[in-house]
Design a protein around this motif. Sequence first.
Motif, PDB file in Angstrom:
ATOM      1  N   ASN A  45       0.838  -1.191   0.000  1.00  0.00           N
ATOM      2  CA  ASN A  45       0.000   0.000   0.000  1.00  0.00           C
ATOM      3  C   ASN A  45       0.873   1.241   0.000  1.00  0.00           C
ATOM      4  N   GLY A  46       0.302   2.348  -0.443  1.00  0.00           N
ATOM      5  CA  GLY A  46       1.073   3.571  -0.490  1.00  0.00           C
ATOM      6  C   GLY A  46       0.192   4.797  -0.430  1.00  0.00           C
ATOM      7  N   VAL A  47       0.845   5.949  -0.344  1.00  0.00           N
ATOM      8  CA  VAL A  47       0.135   7.222  -0.335  1.00  0.00           C
ATOM      9  C   VAL A  47       0.921   8.247  -1.124  1.00  0.00           C
ATOM     10  N   ALA A  48       0.215   9.212  -1.689  1.00  0.00           N
ATOM     11  CA  ALA A  48       0.829  10.367  -2.325  1.00  0.00           C
ATOM     12  C   ALA A  48       0.408  11.603  -1.549  1.00  0.00           C
ATOM     13  N   PHE A  49       1.377  12.447  -1.174  1.00  0.00           N
ATOM     14  CA  PHE A  49       1.098  13.690  -0.476  1.00  0.00           C
ATOM     15  C   PHE A  49       1.205  14.841  -1.470  1.00  0.00           C
ATOM     16  N   ILE A  50       0.190  15.708  -1.496  1.00  0.00           N
ATOM     17  CA  ILE A  50       0.131  16.801  -2.461  1.00  0.00           C
ATOM     18  C   ILE A  50      -0.068  18.120  -1.728  1.00  0.00           C
ATOM     19  N   ALA A  51       0.725  19.149  -2.094  1.00  0.00           N
ATOM     20  CA  ALA A  51       0.573  20.476  -1.512  1.00  0.00           C
ATOM     21  C   ALA A  51       1.217  21.489  -2.454  1.00  0.00           C
ATOM     22  N   ALA A  52       1.152  22.761  -2.093  1.00  0.00           N
ATOM     23  CA  ALA A  52       1.776  23.817  -2.881  1.00  0.00           C
ATOM     24  C   ALA A  52       2.089  24.996  -1.973  1.00  0.00           C
ATOM     25  N   ASP A  53       3.127  25.802  -2.345  1.00  0.00           N
ATOM     26  CA  ASP A  53       3.404  27.023  -1.614  1.00  0.00           C
ATOM     27  C   ASP A  53       3.863  28.097  -2.601  1.00  0.00           C
ATOM     28  N   PHE A  54       3.924  29.338  -2.138  1.00  0.00           N
ATOM     29  CA  PHE A  54       4.248  30.441  -3.045  1.00  0.00           C
ATOM     30  C   PHE A  54       5.172  31.439  -2.368  1.00  0.00           C
ATOM     31  N   TYR A  55       5.842  32.231  -3.201  1.00  0.00           N
ATOM     32  CA  TYR A  55       6.709  33.302  -2.715  1.00  0.00           C
ATOM     33  C   TYR A  55       6.529  34.498  -3.639  1.00  0.00           C
ATOM     34  N   ASN A  56       6.332  35.655  -3.037  1.00  0.00           N
ATOM     35  CA  ASN A  56       6.155  36.877  -3.813  1.00  0.00           C
ATOM     36  C   ASN A  56       7.387  37.774  -3.708  1.00  0.00           C
ATOM     37  N   GLU A  57       7.577  38.605  -4.703  1.00  0.00           N
ATOM     38  CA  GLU A  57       8.738  39.476  -4.734  1.00  0.00           C
ATOM     39  C   GLU A  57       8.748  40.480  -3.585  1.00  0.00           C
ATOM     40  N   ASP A  58       7.566  40.773  -3.030  1.00  0.00           N
ATOM     41  CA  ASP A  58       7.525  41.703  -1.898  1.00  0.00           C
ATOM     42  C   ASP A  58       7.870  41.041  -0.565  1.00  0.00           C
ATOM     43  N   GLY A  59       8.238  39.752  -0.603  1.00  0.00           N
ATOM     44  CA  GLY A  59       8.643  39.041   0.603  1.00  0.00           C
ATOM     45  C   GLY A  59       7.552  38.221   1.245  1.00  0.00           C
ATOM     46  N   SER A  60       6.295  38.407   0.841  1.00  0.00           N
ATOM     47  CA  SER A  60       5.206  37.597   1.401  1.00  0.00           C
ATOM     48  C   SER A  60       5.270  36.192   0.827  1.00  0.00           C
ATOM     49  N   CYS A  61       4.817  35.244   1.612  1.00  0.00           N
ATOM     50  CA  CYS A  61       4.867  33.857   1.168  1.00  0.00           C
ATOM     51  C   CYS A  61       3.854  33.041   1.957  1.00  0.00           C
ATOM     52  N   GLY A  62       3.630  31.831   1.542  1.00  0.00           N
ATOM     53  CA  GLY A  62       2.682  30.957   2.232  1.00  0.00           C
ATOM     54  C   GLY A  62       2.439  29.706   1.425  1.00  0.00           C
ATOM     55  N   GLY A  63       1.336  29.041   1.730  1.00  0.00           N
ATOM     56  CA  GLY A  63       1.061  27.805   1.016  1.00  0.00           C
ATOM     57  C   GLY A  63      -0.287  27.241   1.366  1.00  0.00           C
ATOM     58  N   THR A  64      -0.606  26.101   0.783  1.00  0.00           N
ATOM     59  CA  THR A  64      -1.871  25.446   1.078  1.00  0.00           C
ATOM     60  C   THR A  64      -1.918  25.120   2.567  1.00  0.00           C
ATOM     61  N   PRO A  65      -3.088  25.218   3.199  1.00  0.00           N
ATOM     62  CA  PRO A  65      -3.185  24.974   4.651  1.00  0.00           C
ATOM     63  C   PRO A  65      -2.770  23.570   5.049  1.00  0.00           C
ATOM     64  N   GLY A  66      -2.761  22.644   4.150  1.00  0.00           N
ATOM     65  CA  GLY A  66      -2.375  21.278   4.486  1.00  0.00           C
ATOM     66  C   GLY A  66      -1.959  20.528   3.247  1.00  0.00           C
ATOM     67  N   ALA A  67      -1.379  19.370   3.444  1.00  0.00           N
ATOM     68  CA  ALA A  67      -1.019  18.496   2.327  1.00  0.00           C
ATOM     69  C   ALA A  67      -2.008  17.343   2.302  1.00  0.00           C
TER      70      ALA A  67
END
Length: 436
Positions: free
Chosen positions: A324-346
Motif C-alpha cells: 500500500n502507499g500514499v501520495a502527499f500533495i501540496a503547494a506554496d508560493f513566494y512573492n517578490e515583496d517578501g510575502s509567502c505561504g502555502g496550502t493549509p495542508g497536504a
Amino acid sequence: MKIRRALATAVAAAVTAPVVLLSVTPAFADTKPAAQTQEKQSKPTIKDLEKAAAEAQKAYDKAVQAKADALLVLRETLEALDSTHPLAVAAAAAEQAAKDADTAKTTADKAVIAAKATLDALPADAPEDQKTDAATALSEAEATAATAATAKTAADTKAAEADEARDDARVAAARAYGVFGTAVDDALAAKIAADAALAKAIKEAEEEVDEGEDCEPENDLTAEVTGLPTKLVAGTTTAFSVRVTNGSDRRMDEVIAYVGVHATDKSGLKDTGKFFRLQWSSESSPKWKNVKDDYIDAVGALKPGARTDLKMRLTLDKATPAGNGVAFIAADFYNEDGSCGGTPGADMYEFDVKAAGSKPGKTEDAKPKPSKTTKPGGNGHTPQGSASATPATNGSLAATGSSSATTSIALAGGAAVVLGAAAVFVVRRRKAGADA
C-alpha cells in the motif's frame, strides 16, 4: 536564487502527538501570534523535529514488536481453543453428550417399533394377559422414547451453546489482535509524517537566506490530483495530473508544487519506495523530468483565478512488492515583496499496490484525506501554462474499479498469518464480513 519557504509538514503535531498523526500539515498557524516570543515557540526547531522523528521511530518499532507478541498469543489461543482450553473441553463434552443422547433416542425408537410389531403380531384369540403385557411393553417403550427425545433436544442445545461460546472466544481473540494492527498503522503514518516534516524543515533551512516575515496559510491556493487510481500494478506506468489553482484575488509570483510518494509492502515493515519513479512535465516544459526532493519548481507565477496542470507519471518496477502507499500533495508560493505561504495542508491520496501481472479489477480515482478546506472552483479560473485538465492515462488503470484501501495510510493492514480455518469461518459468519 529567490527565497523559498516550502511547506513545513506536520511539525507541531509531529512533536506533540506523533502516534496519532495521519496527514501532513503546514508549519504555520492559522492565525499569526501577537507576540514574537509566542511565534518562535509555536514553530518547532530542527532539533525538535529530530526528536519527534526519533520518538516516532521508537513508537513504530514498539508497535511492531507488540503486534508480533500479540500474534504469538493469538496463535496459542486459537490452538488451545481447538484442544485444551476449558471452552474446548466443554464443547467436546457437550458434543459427546449430544451423540450419546442421539444414540439413546435411536435405541428407544427401535424399541417402540419392536414393541408395536409384537403387539400387532398377536393373533385375535391370544390370551388377554398376553395382549395386556404387549400393550404395557409398547406404552413403556413410547415413554422411554419420549424421555430420550427430550434429553436429545437438551443435549443438542447445550452442544450448540458450548460451540458458540468457543466461537465467540475465537472472534474475541482475532479482534484483540486487530487492535495491535491498527496501532502499527497509526505509528507508521506518524513516522512517515515526522520524517517528512524533518526533511522539509532541513530543506527550508538550507534555502533560507534571511529571516523575513513568517509565511501565511492560503486557503485559496489549492493543489488537487486527478486520475490517480486506487490500485497500481507493479511493472506498469500510471499517468495522472496535479492541478494548482490560485483562487485568490492577488498574483502569486512564484508557485511551487509538492508531490511525495511513500509505500511499503503488505506487512508495513518494508519501505518499497525505491521501486517507484515519479516524473513530471508541463506545457512550458514538456520533456519528462524526474521529481527531485518531492518539489516541482515549474509552476511559476499564477495570476488571480488562474490555474495550471502538471502532468505526472508514476512508474512501478516489476519487482515492486504488493502493498500500500500514499501520495502527499501540496503547494506554496513566494512573492517578490517578501510575502509567502502555502496550502493549509497536504492532502493524502491512498492507493493499493498489486504484484506484477495482477489484474487491478474495479478501481476508481483516489480521493484526498483529509478533504481540502477550499476546493478550486470551475468558474472564473483561467488555465495558465496548462495543456489539458484531463490527465493522460496508461492502459485502464485510471478509469476502472475502486480502491480496496480501508484505512488511513493502510501500509500495515492485513494479517501476517492465517488465523485458522475455524476462526476465519466464525468471523465471516458472525461478524458479517468485519475485519478480523
